[in-house]
Design a protein around this motif. Structure first.
Motif, short mmCIF file in Angstrom:
data_model
loop_
_atom_site.label_atom_id
_atom_site.label_comp_id
_atom_site.label_asym_id
_atom_site.label_seq_id
_atom_site.Cartn_x
_atom_site.Cartn_y
_atom_site.Cartn_z
N ASN A 57 0.87 -1.18 0.00
CA ASN A 57 0.00 0.00 0.00
C ASN A 57 0.91 1.23 0.00
O ASN A 57 1.20 1.80 -1.03
CB ASN A 57 -0.94 -0.03 1.21
N VAL A 58 1.41 1.64 1.15
CA VAL A 58 2.36 2.75 1.24
C VAL A 58 3.78 2.19 1.18
O VAL A 58 4.12 1.27 1.93
CB VAL A 58 2.17 3.55 2.55
N ARG A 59 4.61 2.77 0.31
CA ARG A 59 6.00 2.31 0.17
C ARG A 59 6.92 3.53 0.28
O ARG A 59 7.32 4.12 -0.71
CB ARG A 59 6.20 1.60 -1.17
N ARG A 60 7.22 3.90 1.48
CA ARG A 60 8.02 5.09 1.72
C ARG A 60 9.41 4.95 1.10
O ARG A 60 9.98 5.93 0.60
CB ARG A 60 8.11 5.35 3.22
N ALA A 61 9.97 3.76 1.09
CA ALA A 61 11.30 3.56 0.51
C ALA A 61 11.31 3.96 -0.96
O ALA A 61 12.27 4.57 -1.45
CB ALA A 61 11.73 2.11 0.66
N ALA A 62 10.25 3.61 -1.68
CA ALA A 62 10.16 3.99 -3.09
C ALA A 62 10.07 5.50 -3.25
O ALA A 62 10.66 6.08 -4.16
CB ALA A 62 8.95 3.32 -3.73
N GLU A 63 9.32 6.16 -2.35
CA GLU A 63 9.20 7.61 -2.41
C GLU A 63 10.54 8.29 -2.19
O GLU A 63 10.88 9.27 -2.86
CB GLU A 63 8.20 8.09 -1.35
N VAL A 64 11.32 7.77 -1.24
CA VAL A 64 12.62 8.35 -0.94
C VAL A 64 13.56 8.21 -2.15
O VAL A 64 14.23 9.17 -2.56
CB VAL A 64 13.24 7.70 0.31
N MET A 65 13.60 7.01 -2.73
CA MET A 65 14.48 6.81 -3.88
C MET A 65 14.01 7.60 -5.08
O MET A 65 14.83 8.12 -5.86
CB MET A 65 14.58 5.32 -4.21
N GLN A 66 12.70 7.73 -5.25
CA GLN A 66 12.18 8.53 -6.36
C GLN A 66 12.60 9.99 -6.21
O GLN A 66 13.02 10.63 -7.17
CB GLN A 66 10.66 8.43 -6.41
N GLY A 67 12.49 10.51 -4.99
CA GLY A 67 12.90 11.89 -4.75
C GLY A 67 14.37 12.11 -5.03
O GLY A 67 14.76 13.13 -5.61
N ALA A 68 15.21 11.16 -4.63
CA ALA A 68 16.65 11.28 -4.88
C ALA A 68 16.95 11.22 -6.37
O ALA A 68 17.75 12.01 -6.89
CB ALA A 68 17.40 10.17 -4.14
N ALA A 69 16.30 10.29 -7.07
CA ALA A 69 16.52 10.17 -8.51
C ALA A 69 16.07 11.43 -9.24
O ALA A 69 16.76 11.91 -10.15
CB ALA A 69 15.78 8.95 -9.04
N ASN A 70 14.94 11.99 -8.84
CA ASN A 70 14.44 13.21 -9.48
C ASN A 70 15.37 14.40 -9.26
O ASN A 70 15.55 15.25 -10.13
CB ASN A 70 13.04 13.55 -8.96
N ALA A 71 15.96 14.45 -8.05
CA ALA A 71 16.87 15.55 -7.74
C ALA A 71 18.14 15.48 -8.58
O ALA A 71 18.69 16.52 -8.99
CB ALA A 71 17.22 15.53 -6.26
N ILE A 72 18.61 14.27 -8.84
CA ILE A 72 19.86 14.10 -9.58
C ILE A 72 19.63 14.15 -11.09
O ILE A 72 20.39 14.77 -11.83
CB ILE A 72 20.53 12.77 -9.18
N LYS A 73 18.57 13.47 -11.56
CA LYS A 73 18.27 13.43 -13.00
C LYS A 73 16.77 13.74 -13.18
O LYS A 73 15.96 12.83 -13.38
CB LYS A 73 18.63 12.07 -13.58
#
Length: 289
Positions: free
Chosen positions: A166-182
């Protein structure tokens, strides 16, 4: 629904990460699996019972059924005397990990082999007392076919147990990092189609597989990802299990930014507790016809 190409990509991914899977996410998936198994009539199973661990990975569900767990305690687990457990997974490397656990933990009543969970034609009808699928239904090409096969191989009165995120905070964290870099890369770490985070999707798939609506129950679970500290979260989300695919084509400078960007995504509470929210759905479907 995933495409055939997606299916092959998932298979390749799990083939590659098999050796790291249990170490990296084992405690979290074990907690979820234990919650799922607690909804089964464990006290009724005997040495003559037969349980299918579908998409078994390294045997996390089987380990709960047959061996004491260092992570969780569930009344009725492990089952004694042990039932027969059969594991299937379409990634041969996962089966190798399962068989290594079988040998080291002396699972005398368990076996496993490579097989797609959507095709259980190798089993006769009404063979199993329970079928358990932990965190795999949402990666299948045809989940309704999988549910129908679960229904077919279950004995009358048997149970299918399926879990999804349901909620996957780990995915949100990695998505945010990926968006910041690329920011323009369209990367989607740990991507799951949004409808699969709803209990309605899980309900519809099990009904589509032939389970009666009145025999389906869905429960909420909160296994969370407990790393122990904020820096341990950074280390966990920098594991090649996740980053090998994300970092493809990245420059050394971009890769070097990853850990700091992960830290930037964490809340103060996550840094202090080392815990990321991970919630899930547990579906229990009983075969009544």
């Amino acid at each position: 629904m995933t495409t055939e190409t997606d299916d092959l990509t998932f298979q390749s991914h799990f083939q590659q990460i098999a050796s790291a899977y249990e170490k990296g996410v084992g405690p979290t998936t074990t907690r979820l699996a234990a919650t799922a198994l607690s909804h089964l009539p464990l006290s009724t199973y005997t040495s003559s019972s037969h349980i299918l661990d579908s998409a078994c990975g390294p045997g996390i569900v089987t380990k709960l059924l047959l061996s004491p767990s260092p992570y969780v305690s569930v009344p009725g687990l492990p089952i004694s005397p042990p039932p027969r457990v059969t594991g299937i997974d379409y990634a041969p490397a996962m089966i190798e990990s399962f068989m290594a656990n079988k040998a080291s933990l002396n699972w005398t009543t368990a076996d496993a082999f490579a097989q797609n969970s959507e095709d259980l034609s190798c089993f006769k009808g009404s063979e199993f007392d329970a079928v358990v699928m932990n965190l795999a239904m949402f990666i299948l090409d045809d989940p309704i076919a999988c549910a129908a096969e679960m229904n077919r191989v279950l004995k009358l009165g048997g149970h299918a147990v399926v879990t999804t995120w349901n909620v996957r905070r780990a995915a949100e964290v990695m998505q945010g990092a990926a968006n910041a870099i690329k920011p323009n890369s369209n990367l989607k770490p740990m991507h799951i189609a949004p409808e699969w985070t709803t209990k309605e999707k899980l309900q519809s798939v099990m009904e589509g597989g032939g389970f009666a609506r009145s025999q389906i129950e869905i429960f909420a679970a909160s296994p969370n990802w407990k790393c122990g500290s904020g820096e341990a979260i950074v280390k966990a989300l920098s594991s090649p299990m996740w980053t090998a695919k994300i970092w493809e084509g990245w420059s050394p400078e971009e890769i070097g930014r990853w850990e700091d960007e992960i830290r930037n995504q964490l809340t103060d509470d996550e840094k202090e507790t080392g815990t990321m929210e991970m919630t899930a759905w547990v579906c229990v479907a009983r075969k009544d016809v």
